[in-house]
Design a protein around this motif. Sequence first.
Motif, PDB file in Angstrom:
ATOM      1  N   GLN A 223      19.750  62.516  14.452  1.00  0.00           N
ATOM      2  CA  GLN A 223      18.621  61.591  14.405  1.00  0.00           C
ATOM      3  C   GLN A 223      17.306  62.360  14.347  1.00  0.00           C
ATOM      4  N   SER A 224      17.220  63.429  15.127  1.00  0.00           N
ATOM      5  CA  SER A 224      15.985  64.216  15.167  1.00  0.00           C
ATOM      6  C   SER A 224      15.681  64.842  13.811  1.00  0.00           C
ATOM      7  N   MET A 225      16.719  65.197  13.072  1.00  0.00           N
ATOM      8  CA  MET A 225      16.498  65.786  11.746  1.00  0.00           C
ATOM      9  C   MET A 225      15.824  64.796  10.803  1.00  0.00           C
ATOM     10  N   ILE A 226      16.082  63.509  11.010  1.00  0.00           N
ATOM     11  CA  ILE A 226      15.397  62.483  10.218  1.00  0.00           C
ATOM     12  C   ILE A 226      14.006  62.221  10.795  1.00  0.00           C
ATOM     13  N   MET A 227      13.934  62.047  12.132  1.00  0.00           N
ATOM     14  CA  MET A 227      12.667  61.690  12.771  1.00  0.00           C
ATOM     15  C   MET A 227      11.622  62.792  12.655  1.00  0.00           C
ATOM     16  N   ASP A 228      12.054  64.037  12.540  1.00  0.00           N
ATOM     17  CA  ASP A 228      11.102  65.134  12.360  1.00  0.00           C
ATOM     18  C   ASP A 228      10.361  65.018  11.028  1.00  0.00           C
ATOM     19  N   LYS A 229      10.965  64.318  10.066  1.00  0.00           N
ATOM     20  CA  LYS A 229      10.364  64.196   8.732  1.00  0.00           C
ATOM     21  C   LYS A 229       9.803  62.803   8.452  1.00  0.00           C
ATOM     22  N   VAL A 230      10.209  61.816   9.233  1.00  0.00           N
ATOM     23  CA  VAL A 230       9.777  60.438   9.009  1.00  0.00           C
ATOM     24  C   VAL A 230       9.209  59.881  10.311  1.00  0.00           C
ATOM     25  N   ASP A 231       7.972  59.389  10.267  1.00  0.00           N
ATOM     26  CA  ASP A 231       7.349  58.775  11.438  1.00  0.00           C
ATOM     27  C   ASP A 231       7.653  57.276  11.403  1.00  0.00           C
ATOM     28  N   PHE A 232       8.579  56.854  12.260  1.00  0.00           N
ATOM     29  CA  PHE A 232       9.004  55.467  12.267  1.00  0.00           C
ATOM     30  C   PHE A 232       8.185  54.587  13.215  1.00  0.00           C
ATOM     31  N   PHE A 233       7.278  55.178  14.013  1.00  0.00           N
ATOM     32  CA  PHE A 233       6.713  54.444  15.132  1.00  0.00           C
ATOM     33  C   PHE A 233       5.228  54.172  14.965  1.00  0.00           C
TER      34      PHE A 233
ATOM     35  N   PRO B 202      13.182  61.956  23.555  1.00  0.00           N
ATOM     36  CA  PRO B 202      13.069  63.007  22.531  1.00  0.00           C
ATOM     37  C   PRO B 202      11.655  63.577  22.522  1.00  0.00           C
ATOM     38  N   GLU B 203      11.490  64.643  21.820  1.00  0.00           N
ATOM     39  CA  GLU B 203      10.202  65.341  21.773  1.00  0.00           C
ATOM     40  C   GLU B 203       9.070  64.420  21.329  1.00  0.00           C
ATOM     41  N   PHE B 204       9.346  63.513  20.369  1.00  0.00           N
ATOM     42  CA  PHE B 204       8.262  62.689  19.835  1.00  0.00           C
ATOM     43  C   PHE B 204       7.658  61.762  20.884  1.00  0.00           C
ATOM     44  N   GLY B 205       8.354  61.509  21.981  1.00  0.00           N
ATOM     45  CA  GLY B 205       7.847  60.593  22.992  1.00  0.00           C
ATOM     46  C   GLY B 205       7.040  61.248  24.095  1.00  0.00           C
ATOM     47  N   LEU B 206       6.947  62.575  24.110  1.00  0.00           N
ATOM     48  CA  LEU B 206       6.353  63.248  25.266  1.00  0.00           C
ATOM     49  C   LEU B 206       4.851  63.038  25.383  1.00  0.00           C
ATOM     50  N   LYS B 207       4.184  62.781  24.270  1.00  0.00           N
ATOM     51  CA  LYS B 207       2.738  62.499  24.339  1.00  0.00           C
ATOM     52  C   LYS B 207       2.492  61.246  25.173  1.00  0.00           C
ATOM     53  N   VAL B 208       3.323  60.242  24.989  1.00  0.00           N
ATOM     54  CA  VAL B 208       3.228  59.019  25.784  1.00  0.00           C
ATOM     55  C   VAL B 208       3.698  59.276  27.207  1.00  0.00           C
ATOM     56  N   TYR B 209       4.775  60.030  27.347  1.00  0.00           N
ATOM     57  CA  TYR B 209       5.392  60.311  28.650  1.00  0.00           C
ATOM     58  C   TYR B 209       4.374  60.885  29.624  1.00  0.00           C
ATOM     59  N   PHE B 210       3.639  61.893  29.182  1.00  0.00           N
ATOM     60  CA  PHE B 210       2.735  62.605  30.098  1.00  0.00           C
ATOM     61  C   PHE B 210       1.275  62.221  29.927  1.00  0.00           C
ATOM     62  N   GLY B 211       0.982  61.419  28.926  1.00  0.00           N
ATOM     63  CA  GLY B 211      -0.383  60.949  28.728  1.00  0.00           C
ATOM     64  C   GLY B 211      -0.541  59.510  29.153  1.00  0.00           C
ATOM     65  N   LYS B 212       0.169  58.634  28.476  1.00  0.00           N
ATOM     66  CA  LYS B 212      -0.028  57.202  28.667  1.00  0.00           C
ATOM     67  C   LYS B 212       0.523  56.686  29.995  1.00  0.00           C
ATOM     68  N   ILE B 213       1.731  57.110  30.405  1.00  0.00           N
ATOM     69  CA  ILE B 213       2.343  56.549  31.616  1.00  0.00           C
ATOM     70  C   ILE B 213       1.505  56.834  32.868  1.00  0.00           C
ATOM     71  N   PRO B 214       1.104  58.086  33.153  1.00  0.00           N
ATOM     72  CA  PRO B 214       0.269  58.315  34.349  1.00  0.00           C
ATOM     73  C   PRO B 214      -1.036  57.523  34.309  1.00  0.00           C
ATOM     74  N   GLU B 215      -1.611  57.404  33.127  1.00  0.00           N
ATOM     75  CA  GLU B 215      -2.858  56.646  32.978  1.00  0.00           C
ATOM     76  C   GLU B 215      -2.629  55.166  33.300  1.00  0.00           C
ATOM     77  N   MET B 216      -1.528  54.613  32.828  1.00  0.00           N
ATOM     78  CA  MET B 216      -1.230  53.201  33.075  1.00  0.00           C
ATOM     79  C   MET B 216      -0.881  52.945  34.538  1.00  0.00           C
ATOM     80  N   ILE B 217      -0.205  53.899  35.179  1.00  0.00           N
ATOM     81  CA  ILE B 217       0.075  53.765  36.613  1.00  0.00           C
ATOM     82  C   ILE B 217      -1.234  53.724  37.395  1.00  0.00           C
TER      83      ILE B 217
END
Length: 542
Positions: free
Chosen positions: A191-201, A231-246
């Motif tokens: 899945q990552s091999m596809i997601m690394d080349k295609v931004d689905f979100f 996955p790697e693509f979610g880490l910006k939200v993981y460490f940016g958005k979640i603490p801010e929303m809490i």
Amino acid sequence: MKADKIYINGNIFTVNENDDWAEAVAIRGNEIIYVGDNAGVQIFRAENTEICDLNGKMMLPGFIDGHCHPVMAAHYLCGVYLQVEWSIEECLEEIRRFVRENPDNQTYFGIGYAEWIFDETGPKKELLDDICADKPMMILGSSAHEAWVNTKALEIAGITKETPDPIPGFHYFHRDAQGNPTGHLLEISTQSMIMDKVDFFDDRKIEGVIKENSDGYASMGVTSTCDMGSPEFGLKVYFGKIPEMIEKGTYKQRFFGCGRMVAEKEDVDIVMPRLREYRKKYDSDKFRIHFLKIINDGTLETRSAALSQPYDEDGSMVYPLFDRQEIARLGVEAAKEGLDINVHGIGDEAISGTLAMARAVRDAGYNDCRIVNSHCDYVKDEELSLFGKYNVVANTTCVWHYGNPDMEKVIGDRQNHTFRLKTMIAGGCRMGQGSDFPVDEFGREPLKGIEMGCSRQLFDHPELPVLKPYEEKLSVKDGIKSYTINNAYQMHMDHKLGSIQPGKYADLVILEKNLFDIPVSEIHKVKICETVMDGKTVYKDN
């Protein structure tokens, strides 16, 4: 010391060491300061204390979802959402509808089909090509351990017959007789091999989806979430958005997690240095990163779980990502760093690896390291007692504990010997529960999990089969503990969460009825009246 809020006249199941019941609870700020009877609580009453009459309603510690993926969910649920009980044609029709109603999308993403509705060769790209041939499309199965893509997605990602499989026989592309990818992808690396080349979100939607999901959790009585990886693509939200929303209060649960998962051996060199930093940087009781998450096999539905004997369906064998010696070394390294460990282990051979690791960690003297085996579908008879012996938390998803004849063709009679949690509990094992959201099949509501653990049957469907062995049905008390004190223990927070006791955080849920007083089949229908997290009401039924 006077209370800000007092609850009286309740059926309060404390889930303390003695499983005591109480009538009243007093809260000051975010802390419980009294648990006992109505008379005893009066000393904490002041002129401005809020008095809440429970009128016989049940109070429990706030539910803890001990295995979920809120960050992953925020990405995956921005697209088409299929239902696990749908047929192939129903799934295709819903995908057609989504594409028709979103013509401006540059990509299409979805999740949710039942992997077992296809044969062992999986879904084909041509079915999606007929719906949309000019834009990349990816649909994940209900477990998220397999994916279905169209030709355009393979083309953009450069996946051809010459492309090697990341981990042959485990993470791989299904291929036709000529070696061409069929559009069926097994496991995360493909899945990552596809997601690394295609931004689905769509980043514009993600915060809204997180808030919506958090509000949903609050309405289900959930006050903490244990995020078991992105996955790697979610880490910006993981460490940016979640603490801010809490901080803002728009994420209404405590958040304990791990960041990126170890899904390939090479990931260890990326993940371990990060965890050393995360553990220092993110260490509050509302947002803490302290788990090493290892995905050591796949799922039975995708025929990628590591079993000690071949699959009945096609005679194939799948082996764990790490053998016993490798995972033992990794576990000891993590324990030495002060990390807790969560291993995805579904097949009996993968679970043997978790237990071998646990033995090595305990033999090395790391007795306070919390070791969790997630899912626990199929355990060898002789290893059921080892969960208790080596203090391994068995985290499972009881909404998966139901009779499913479709799986018998895949693993034969082994399907009738899955999820033997009652035997494991009798051997001294702590059982936790998690939804695995968004890849759960029938919902993330804890009350459904409690009911189906007790019934081993799909809720609201008394005509459907009960999962064997019938004697593995859990007690209501086991179900409640699995969503409270046992998950708190797993998260290294049993001194602060998981039971209603003075000195613990005021994370509470109020239910319309006492779960011990109603038929098991009615548990999932019980109304959540109020959810309190950190002393504040985050949900109240009107």
